[in-house]
Design a protein around this motif. Sequence first.
Motif, short mmCIF file in Angstrom:
data_model
loop_
_atom_site.label_atom_id
_atom_site.label_comp_id
_atom_site.label_asym_id
_atom_site.label_seq_id
_atom_site.Cartn_x
_atom_site.Cartn_y
_atom_site.Cartn_z
N PRO A 4 6.78 -81.71 13.30
CA PRO A 4 8.13 -81.20 13.13
C PRO A 4 9.03 -81.60 14.28
O PRO A 4 8.60 -81.71 15.42
CB PRO A 4 7.93 -79.68 13.09
CG PRO A 4 6.51 -79.48 12.73
CD PRO A 4 5.78 -80.64 13.30
N GLY A 49 10.30 -76.71 21.89
CA GLY A 49 9.56 -77.10 20.71
C GLY A 49 9.15 -78.56 20.67
O GLY A 49 8.62 -79.03 19.67
N VAL A 206 -0.71 -77.63 18.26
CA VAL A 206 0.44 -77.84 17.37
C VAL A 206 0.86 -76.51 16.74
O VAL A 206 2.05 -76.18 16.68
CB VAL A 206 0.10 -78.88 16.29
CG1 VAL A 206 1.21 -78.93 15.23
CG2 VAL A 206 -0.07 -80.26 16.91
N ASP A 207 -0.11 -75.74 16.27
CA ASP A 207 0.21 -74.44 15.65
C ASP A 207 0.89 -73.50 16.64
O ASP A 207 1.85 -72.80 16.29
CB ASP A 207 -1.07 -73.79 15.13
CG ASP A 207 -1.68 -74.52 13.94
OD1 ASP A 207 -0.95 -75.33 13.31
OD2 ASP A 207 -2.87 -74.31 13.64
N ARG A 209 2.62 -74.39 19.28
CA ARG A 209 3.96 -74.91 19.54
C ARG A 209 4.95 -74.46 18.47
O ARG A 209 6.07 -74.04 18.77
CB ARG A 209 3.91 -76.44 19.59
CG ARG A 209 5.26 -77.12 19.89
CD ARG A 209 5.12 -78.63 19.81
NE ARG A 209 4.77 -79.06 18.45
CZ ARG A 209 4.26 -80.26 18.16
NH1 ARG A 209 4.00 -81.12 19.12
NH2 ARG A 209 3.98 -80.57 16.91
N GLU A 210 4.52 -74.53 17.22
CA GLU A 210 5.41 -74.15 16.13
C GLU A 210 5.64 -72.64 16.10
O GLU A 210 6.76 -72.18 15.84
CB GLU A 210 4.80 -74.62 14.80
CG GLU A 210 4.72 -76.13 14.68
CD GLU A 210 3.98 -76.57 13.42
OE1 GLU A 210 3.56 -75.68 12.64
OE2 GLU A 210 3.81 -77.78 13.24
N HIS A 231 6.13 -85.95 19.91
CA HIS A 231 7.45 -86.23 19.36
C HIS A 231 7.99 -87.50 20.03
O HIS A 231 8.48 -88.41 19.36
CB HIS A 231 8.43 -85.08 19.63
CG HIS A 231 8.15 -83.85 18.84
ND1 HIS A 231 7.64 -82.70 19.39
CD2 HIS A 231 8.32 -83.59 17.52
CE1 HIS A 231 7.51 -81.77 18.45
NE2 HIS A 231 7.91 -82.28 17.30
#
Length: 330
Positions: A4, A49, A206-207, A209-210, A231
Amino acid sequence: MSVPAASVGAPLLEVEGLAKHFDMATGLLKRTRLVLRAVDGVSFTLRRGETLCIVGESGCGKSTVGKLVLRLMQPTAGAIKIDGSDVGAASGEALRAFRKRVQMIFQDPFASLNPRLRAGTIIGEPLENYGLGSGREREAKVADLLSRVGLRPEAAEKFPFEFSGGQRQRIGIARALALSPDVIVADEPVSALDVSVQAQVLNLLVDLREALGLAYIFISHDLGVVEHIAHRVAVMYLGRIVEIGDKATIFSAPRHPYTQALMAAAPIADPRAKRQEILLEGDVPSPLNPPKGCAFHPRCPHAFARCRAEAPTLTARGEGHQAACHLEQG
């Protein structure tokens, strides 16, 4: 796996002209003084993020950048700003407040945990250091953190030797989350783990971070790991960033010859896939005696006279993409 996009707006963290030089004594009687330029003018931004991955060969300065951002080392020059406030020279309570917002995940889960402390004590130690919560509140917080990283609450009573490598790194991640930081510096956080476990830990990061809006500075030499989590990517060579841009551009259309060589050397899963081999001659020069001009020119297959005389600067090669190469600058 798609990553994302990071949130827009003003940068959370800004690094400007960051440098770290070490005075070295050489020679038989240690009378010759040289300067080792471990980091030499590194600049980048980080948004909420977002994951910025810093890559490069061993000794390029990427881990030193992480330590400087954490203020585990005092920079020789440059600025480190969080929400626009310069903390590069902060001390006392200002430095303490900054470190609450910027935490670290260490490379080795076997060495980074105190073997004499139970997991719950290790995770709760930052809360105690900052005087956050009562005893019962800390216990509840530790239980919640263990759950967030995929461990059962009763794991708080176990010692580090009772966990696998992946579980130990989850404890290290829980400890980094204890103070609800904005930024986490992760220095090779999965390199000591089995490949199957690496994927689990990366997915956890990743989870998190989101879910928490974390920003990561992720330091790695493994381009497969970087492609999974990044990113943006910053490529370092001999203490400097030679190319920086979004992940898709860096992996599909790198502009600096060093980045091109790194990508060409990365293993790929499809044995039928073909790509151009780029063979670099020689070794990385010593940071005690870097080449004049572009530091990469002794190994670059495209070097010309200007490369040997003048150091290139990072120049825009598209939106959010910069490369430090005379060949690109024309």
